[in-house]
Design a protein around this motif. Sequence first.
Motif, mmCIF file in Angstrom:
data_model
loop_
_atom_site.group_PDB
_atom_site.id
_atom_site.type_symbol
_atom_site.label_atom_id
_atom_site.label_comp_id
_atom_site.label_asym_id
_atom_site.label_seq_id
_atom_site.Cartn_x
_atom_site.Cartn_y
_atom_site.Cartn_z
ATOM 1 N N LEU A 39 36.026 40.563 45.338
ATOM 2 C CA LEU A 39 35.022 39.531 45.058
ATOM 3 C C LEU A 39 34.743 39.284 43.583
ATOM 4 N N ASP A 40 34.933 40.300 42.745
ATOM 5 C CA ASP A 40 34.432 40.242 41.376
ATOM 6 C C ASP A 40 35.503 40.705 40.394
ATOM 7 N N ASP A 41 35.829 39.860 39.428
ATOM 8 C CA ASP A 41 36.864 40.183 38.434
ATOM 9 C C ASP A 41 36.536 41.442 37.649
ATOM 10 N N GLU A 42 35.309 41.546 37.193
ATOM 11 C CA GLU A 42 34.904 42.686 36.367
ATOM 12 C C GLU A 42 34.989 43.995 37.155
ATOM 13 N N ALA A 43 34.486 43.982 38.360
ATOM 14 C CA ALA A 43 34.543 45.183 39.201
ATOM 15 C C ALA A 43 35.988 45.535 39.540
ATOM 16 N N ALA A 44 36.805 44.528 39.841
ATOM 17 C CA ALA A 44 38.208 44.764 40.197
ATOM 18 C C ALA A 44 38.979 45.357 39.017
ATOM 19 N N ALA A 45 38.648 44.926 37.794
ATOM 20 C CA ALA A 45 39.338 45.421 36.592
ATOM 21 C C ALA A 45 39.146 46.919 36.408
ATOM 22 N N LYS A 46 38.099 47.474 36.967
ATOM 23 C CA LYS A 46 37.802 48.910 36.823
ATOM 24 C C LYS A 46 38.460 49.760 37.906
ATOM 25 N N THR A 47 39.224 49.138 38.791
ATOM 26 C CA THR A 47 39.867 49.864 39.891
ATOM 27 C C THR A 47 41.368 49.971 39.638
ATOM 28 N N HIS A 48 42.052 50.683 40.516
ATOM 29 C CA HIS A 48 43.515 50.788 40.410
ATOM 30 C C HIS A 48 44.212 49.446 40.637
ATOM 31 N N PHE A 49 43.505 48.462 41.214
ATOM 32 C CA PHE A 49 44.097 47.136 41.389
ATOM 33 C C PHE A 49 44.236 46.418 40.048
ATOM 34 N N GLY A 50 43.312 46.676 39.136
ATOM 35 C CA GLY A 50 43.368 46.084 37.807
ATOM 36 C C GLY A 50 42.838 44.672 37.711
ATOM 37 N N ARG A 51 42.769 44.004 38.825
ATOM 38 C CA ARG A 51 42.243 42.635 38.868
ATOM 39 C C ARG A 51 41.924 42.277 40.314
ATOM 40 N N LEU A 52 41.323 41.127 40.488
ATOM 41 C CA LEU A 52 40.942 40.662 41.818
ATOM 42 C C LEU A 52 42.142 40.689 42.752
ATOM 43 N N SER A 53 41.973 41.285 43.934
ATOM 44 C CA SER A 53 43.072 41.382 44.891
ATOM 45 C C SER A 53 42.609 40.930 46.266
ATOM 46 N N LEU A 87 51.059 49.298 60.782
ATOM 47 C CA LEU A 87 50.712 48.371 59.706
ATOM 48 C C LEU A 87 50.528 49.144 58.409
ATOM 49 N N ARG A 88 51.222 48.695 57.349
ATOM 50 C CA ARG A 88 51.100 49.318 56.034
ATOM 51 C C ARG A 88 50.934 48.238 54.969
ATOM 52 N N TRP A 89 49.941 48.440 54.106
ATOM 53 C CA TRP A 89 49.777 47.600 52.926
ATOM 54 C C TRP A 89 50.451 48.343 51.792
ATOM 55 N N ARG A 90 51.583 47.851 51.349
ATOM 56 C CA ARG A 90 52.421 48.561 50.375
ATOM 57 C C ARG A 90 52.009 48.317 48.933
ATOM 58 N N LYS A 91 51.680 47.072 48.610
ATOM 59 C CA LYS A 91 51.314 46.694 47.235
ATOM 60 C C LYS A 91 50.195 45.663 47.304
ATOM 61 N N PRO A 92 49.379 45.596 46.269
ATOM 62 C CA PRO A 92 48.309 44.590 46.270
ATOM 63 C C PRO A 92 48.859 43.163 46.262
ATOM 64 N N VAL A 93 48.070 42.274 46.827
ATOM 65 C CA VAL A 93 48.356 40.841 46.798
ATOM 66 C C VAL A 93 47.293 40.211 45.916
ATOM 67 N N TYR A 94 47.740 39.388 44.975
ATOM 68 C CA TYR A 94 46.838 38.804 43.982
ATOM 69 C C TYR A 94 46.830 37.279 44.081
ATOM 70 N N PRO A 95 45.729 36.664 43.637
ATOM 71 C CA PRO A 95 45.740 35.207 43.518
ATOM 72 C C PRO A 95 46.925 34.783 42.641
ATOM 73 N N GLY A 96 47.614 33.742 43.070
ATOM 74 C CA GLY A 96 48.800 33.281 42.357
ATOM 75 C C GLY A 96 50.097 33.761 42.989
ATOM 76 N N ASP A 97 50.026 34.796 43.824
ATOM 77 C CA ASP A 97 51.219 35.261 44.536
ATOM 78 C C ASP A 97 51.629 34.230 45.583
ATOM 79 N N THR A 98 52.913 34.211 45.894
ATOM 80 C CA THR A 98 53.439 33.407 46.992
ATOM 81 C C THR A 98 54.126 34.363 47.957
ATOM 82 N N LEU A 99 53.666 34.351 49.195
ATOM 83 C CA LEU A 99 54.162 35.284 50.205
ATOM 84 C C LEU A 99 55.183 34.617 51.118
ATOM 85 N N ARG A 100 56.059 35.446 51.683
ATOM 86 C CA ARG A 100 57.017 34.997 52.693
ATOM 87 C C ARG A 100 57.290 36.158 53.633
#
Length: 154
Positions: A39-53, A87-100
């Motif tokens: 939800l929050d860029d600042e909070a996400a930056a402080k996690t292992h995700f590094g940014r909003l995911s 079900l496994r989430w292997r890597k984060p998905v970020y805004p701007g990604d294109t999935l297939r």
Amino acid sequence: MLHFEDIEVGKRIAYGSYEVTREEVIEFASKYDPQAFHLDDEAAAKTHFGRLSASGWHTAAMTMAMMVENMKNVRQAGLGSPGIDQLRWRKPVYPGDTLRVESEVIEKRRSKSRREMGIFKSKAEIFNQDEVIVMDFITNGLIAVRYPDAPIED
């Protein structure tokens, strides 16, 4: 129309293109997975995700949208699904990604209790634009049998 008899173990198909937007990531998370790193860029930056995911559940929902769109192009006598496995989430998905999606049929069998129905399993892998697997799972599909009176092979 694709029926049980048409399903080929080992067959692999690729389909879909889904652009992940910041607005959708926040909207989905606000409603279904309101954790700060969704939800929050600042909070996400402080996690292992590094940014909003995106939420993993959002990734699953985007995948389902691609699967249903593919079913419009490859019509099948589908009867729903009793669920997914592993079900496994292997890597984060970020805004701007294109999935297939890439999917491979890994097994199939006739239902012994419902002769008109077949069951098949497929391994689904979801890739981002960098060809990195971000999620995978095993789907269980139910599909109509074209010839329900045919003998059931073991």
